[in-house]
Scaffold this active site. Structure first.
Site, PDB file in Angstrom:
ATOM      1  N   CYS A 115      34.033  46.503  51.203  1.00 24.15           N
ATOM      2  CA  CYS A 115      32.996  45.506  51.344  1.00 24.15           C
ATOM      3  C   CYS A 115      32.444  45.304  52.681  1.00 24.15           C
ATOM      4  O   CYS A 115      31.336  44.488  52.754  1.00 24.15           O
ATOM      5  CB  CYS A 115      33.529  44.202  50.676  1.00 24.15           C
ATOM      6  SG  CYS A 115      34.479  44.689  49.008  1.00 24.15           S
ATOM      7  N   HIS A 256      29.151  38.805  52.341  1.00 23.20           N
ATOM      8  CA  HIS A 256      29.670  39.467  51.213  1.00 23.20           C
ATOM      9  C   HIS A 256      29.856  38.684  50.191  1.00 23.20           C
ATOM     10  O   HIS A 256      30.510  37.516  50.072  1.00 23.20           O
ATOM     11  CB  HIS A 256      30.911  40.289  51.689  1.00 23.20           C
ATOM     12  CG  HIS A 256      31.496  41.019  50.320  1.00 23.20           C
ATOM     13  ND1 HIS A 256      30.736  41.890  49.642  1.00 23.20           N
ATOM     14  CD2 HIS A 256      32.608  40.789  50.012  1.00 23.20           C
ATOM     15  CE1 HIS A 256      31.612  42.241  48.555  1.00 23.20           C
ATOM     16  NE2 HIS A 256      32.741  41.576  48.690  1.00 23.20           N
ATOM     17  N   ASN A 286      29.947  41.132  42.466  1.00 22.28           N
ATOM     18  CA  ASN A 286      30.523  41.889  43.666  1.00 22.28           C
ATOM     19  C   ASN A 286      30.186  43.311  43.702  1.00 22.28           C
ATOM     20  O   ASN A 286      30.756  43.965  43.010  1.00 22.28           O
ATOM     21  CB  ASN A 286      31.984  41.636  43.784  1.00 22.28           C
ATOM     22  CG  ASN A 286      32.565  42.271  44.986  1.00 22.28           C
ATOM     23  OD1 ASN A 286      32.209  43.122  45.937  1.00 22.28           O
ATOM     24  ND2 ASN A 286      33.989  41.451  45.402  1.00 22.28           N
TER      25      ASN A 286
HETATM   26  O1  UT7 Z   1      35.245  41.833  47.662  1.00 22.00           O
HETATM   27  C1  UT7 Z   1      36.504  42.109  48.416  1.00 22.00           C
HETATM   28  C2  UT7 Z   1      37.453  41.075  48.382  1.00 22.00           C
HETATM   29  N1  UT7 Z   1      37.630  40.487  47.158  1.00 22.00           N
HETATM   30  C3  UT7 Z   1      37.935  38.984  47.210  1.00 22.00           C
HETATM   31  O2  UT7 Z   1      37.941  38.562  48.298  1.00 22.00           O
HETATM   32  C4  UT7 Z   1      38.272  38.425  45.854  1.00 22.00           C
HETATM   33  C5  UT7 Z   1      39.262  37.147  46.250  1.00 22.00           C
HETATM   34  N2  UT7 Z   1      39.739  36.539  45.104  1.00 22.00           N
HETATM   35  C6  UT7 Z   1      39.011  35.997  44.343  1.00 22.00           C
HETATM   36  O3  UT7 Z   1      37.792  36.114  44.055  1.00 22.00           O
HETATM   37  C7  UT7 Z   1      39.817  35.246  43.010  1.00 22.00           C
HETATM   38  O4  UT7 Z   1      41.172  35.247  43.453  1.00 22.00           O
HETATM   39  C8  UT7 Z   1      39.769  35.863  41.599  1.00 22.00           C
HETATM   40  C9  UT7 Z   1      38.235  35.289  41.095  1.00 22.00           C
HETATM   41  C10 UT7 Z   1      39.758  37.188  41.602  1.00 22.00           C
HETATM   42  C11 UT7 Z   1      40.787  34.884  40.650  1.00 22.00           C
HETATM   43  O5  UT7 Z   1      40.488  33.651  40.793  1.00 22.00           O
HETATM   44  P1  UT7 Z   1      41.548  32.564  41.004  1.00 22.00           P
HETATM   45  O6  UT7 Z   1      41.415  31.390  40.879  1.00 22.00           O
HETATM   46  O7  UT7 Z   1      42.495  33.282  42.420  1.00 22.00           O
HETATM   47  O8  UT7 Z   1      42.651  32.938  39.524  1.00 22.00           O
HETATM   48  P2  UT7 Z   1      44.262  33.685  39.542  1.00 22.00           P
HETATM   49  O9  UT7 Z   1      44.165  34.928  39.804  1.00 22.00           O
HETATM   50  O10 UT7 Z   1      45.117  32.958  40.209  1.00 22.00           O
HETATM   51  O11 UT7 Z   1      44.466  33.351  38.113  1.00 22.00           O
HETATM   52  C12 UT7 Z   1      44.365  32.110  37.540  1.00 22.00           C
HETATM   53  C13 UT7 Z   1      44.565  32.263  35.907  1.00 22.00           C
HETATM   54  C14 UT7 Z   1      45.458  33.309  35.748  1.00 22.00           C
HETATM   55  O12 UT7 Z   1      46.253  32.712  34.331  1.00 22.00           O
HETATM   56  P3  UT7 Z   1      47.661  32.214  34.476  1.00 22.00           P
HETATM   57  O13 UT7 Z   1      48.495  33.144  34.961  1.00 22.00           O
HETATM   58  O14 UT7 Z   1      47.617  30.679  35.390  1.00 22.00           O
HETATM   59  O15 UT7 Z   1      47.960  31.681  33.080  1.00 22.00           O
HETATM   60  C15 UT7 Z   1      44.648  34.578  35.242  1.00 22.00           C
HETATM   61  O16 UT7 Z   1      45.464  35.257  34.119  1.00 22.00           O
HETATM   62  O17 UT7 Z   1      43.432  32.803  35.572  1.00 22.00           O
HETATM   63  C16 UT7 Z   1      43.675  33.900  34.461  1.00 22.00           C
HETATM   64  N3  UT7 Z   1      42.428  34.915  34.494  1.00 22.00           N
HETATM   65  C17 UT7 Z   1      41.624  34.826  33.563  1.00 22.00           C
HETATM   66  N4  UT7 Z   1      41.185  33.988  32.930  1.00 22.00           N
HETATM   67  C18 UT7 Z   1      39.944  34.128  31.959  1.00 22.00           C
HETATM   68  C19 UT7 Z   1      42.324  35.957  35.386  1.00 22.00           C
HETATM   69  N5  UT7 Z   1      41.177  36.426  35.222  1.00 22.00           N
HETATM   70  C20 UT7 Z   1      40.391  35.786  34.167  1.00 22.00           C
HETATM   71  C21 UT7 Z   1      39.353  35.965  33.226  1.00 22.00           C
HETATM   72  N6  UT7 Z   1      39.122  34.819  32.203  1.00 22.00           N
HETATM   73  N7  UT7 Z   1      38.367  36.740  33.506  1.00 22.00           N
END
Ligand code: UT7
Length: 329
Positions: A115, A256, A286
């Protein structure tokens, strides 16, 4: 060479026409428009057709940038393509783009800095031009991320899209151009965002296909923590190197586009008003190295960035790698 200022002679971008909305994704995996919107800021993303590769997207963006610079492809002396989704392992996508646009006189190579790739490529081009080796360089951030997206993994498939942004760089007069460049990396974290198979570590085999190892794998929440800290530090470092008295002198931040929440947190920590951030994540998701490149081109074309403005490019990604660049437009 001291005293030589390098800047942007032209910009352009291209995104494929097909839109995949959050509502479409609701039919593919267990997700919701509400989750995607609140957790990421993304509403829709662009998907390239099956017969379209990264070089096809790059070609359109490149031609637009060359036209904007009032040049022709034959004037281009160097092509650098930043991508993690090259058409193939080799030859470089830059060589394929050279052929597609007819830039026969250009030297060509790709760089892989995820990125932050577009920023790394700008930094490299700046040095070639400053050193007097080339008069100009075409720098493209281009990705077909949907080719490495696992459409059965809701943790990642809602995040990414395809596109390309390009700029022609060259010597500029007066006080405009690149004021500072800050790049960095932390290879100890190379495991948290990766494409495991298809390289020399895990060559393609039935096993790697069966185990879905040709798709991108990501530890999202791990990355999130690093992203806020690193993008904040990088932005502050670049502002300091550029000699800005305060981050408030920055007129527009072109970051980004990984996550709206990351960008708002970074702006708050640096002390820049949220209104100064250019967002296109809601429309494109992204696009890795294409994100910053497309955002810059769009912001310039939309006159959100105007002559004399101080802008900050700030990016972070797999590697980990990061970069921040201050430009006087
Ligand atoms: O471009 C390069 C760099 N990339 C980044 O910097 C990405 C950085 N990370 C992020 O933007 C975020 O971490 C994400 C958007 C990827 C995820 O958001 P989050 O708030 O960190 O969520 P999480 O991974 O902690 O997941 C929270 C919950 C989980 O459920 P449980 O385990 O709490 O029951 C996931 O399974 O959200 C669930 N989840 C979803 N639910 C509905 C994960 N993806 C989805 C989804 N729809 N698409």
């Amino acid at each position: 060479m001291e005293g030589v200022r390098v800047g942007f002679l032209g910009v352009g971008y291209f995104v494929p026409p097909k839109i995949l909305s959050n509502a479409d994704l609701e039919k593919m995996v267990d997700t919701s428009d509400a989750w995607i919107t609140t957790r990421t800021g993304i509403k829709e993303r662009r998907i390239a057709a099956d017969n379209v590769a990264t070089s096809d997207l790059a070609k359109e963006a490149a031609l637009a940038a060359i036209k904007d610079a009032d040049l022709t492809p034959l004037d281009i002396e160097l092509i650098i393509i930043a991508t993690i989704t090259p058409d193939m392992q080799f030859p470089s996508t830059a060589c394929i783009v050279q052929d597609k646009i007819g830039a026969k006189k250009a030297a060509c190579f790709d760089i892989s800095a995820a990125c932050a790739g577009y920023l790394y490529a700008i930094a490299i081009a700046e040095q070639f031009i400053k050193a007097g080796i080339y008069k100009n360089a075409l720098v493209v951030g281009a990705e077909k991320l949907t080719a490495i997206t696992d459409w059965s993994d809701r943790n990642t498939c809602v995040l990414f899209g395809d596109g390309a942004g390009a700029s022609v760089m060259g010597k500029v007069e007066g006080d405009k151009g690149i004021l500072s460049v800050y790049l960095g990396a932390d290879g100890t974290q190379h495991d948290i965002l990766k494409l495991p198979a298809g390289g020399s570590r895990l060559p393609a085999s039935h096993k790697t296909v069966d185990e879905r190892l040709h798709y991108l794998k990501m530890s999202g929440s791990e990355l999130f923590k690093h992203a806020v800290k690193i993008m904040t530090e990088a932005g502050e470092r670049a502002a300091k190197i550029a000699g800005l008295n305060s981050p408030q002198e920055i007129d527009c931040v072109i970051p980004h586009q990984a996550n709206v929440r990351i960008l708002n947190a970074v702006a708050k920590k640096i002390g820049i008003a949220e209104e100064k951030i250019y967002f296109n994540i809601e429309r494109y998701g992204n696009m890795s190295s294409a994100s910053t490149a497309v955002a810059l081109a769009e912001a310039v074309i939309a006159k959100r960035v105007k002559k004399g403005d101080i802008i900050l490019l700030d990016a972070f990604g797999s590697g980990l790698v990061w970069g921040a660049i201050i430009i006087k437009w």
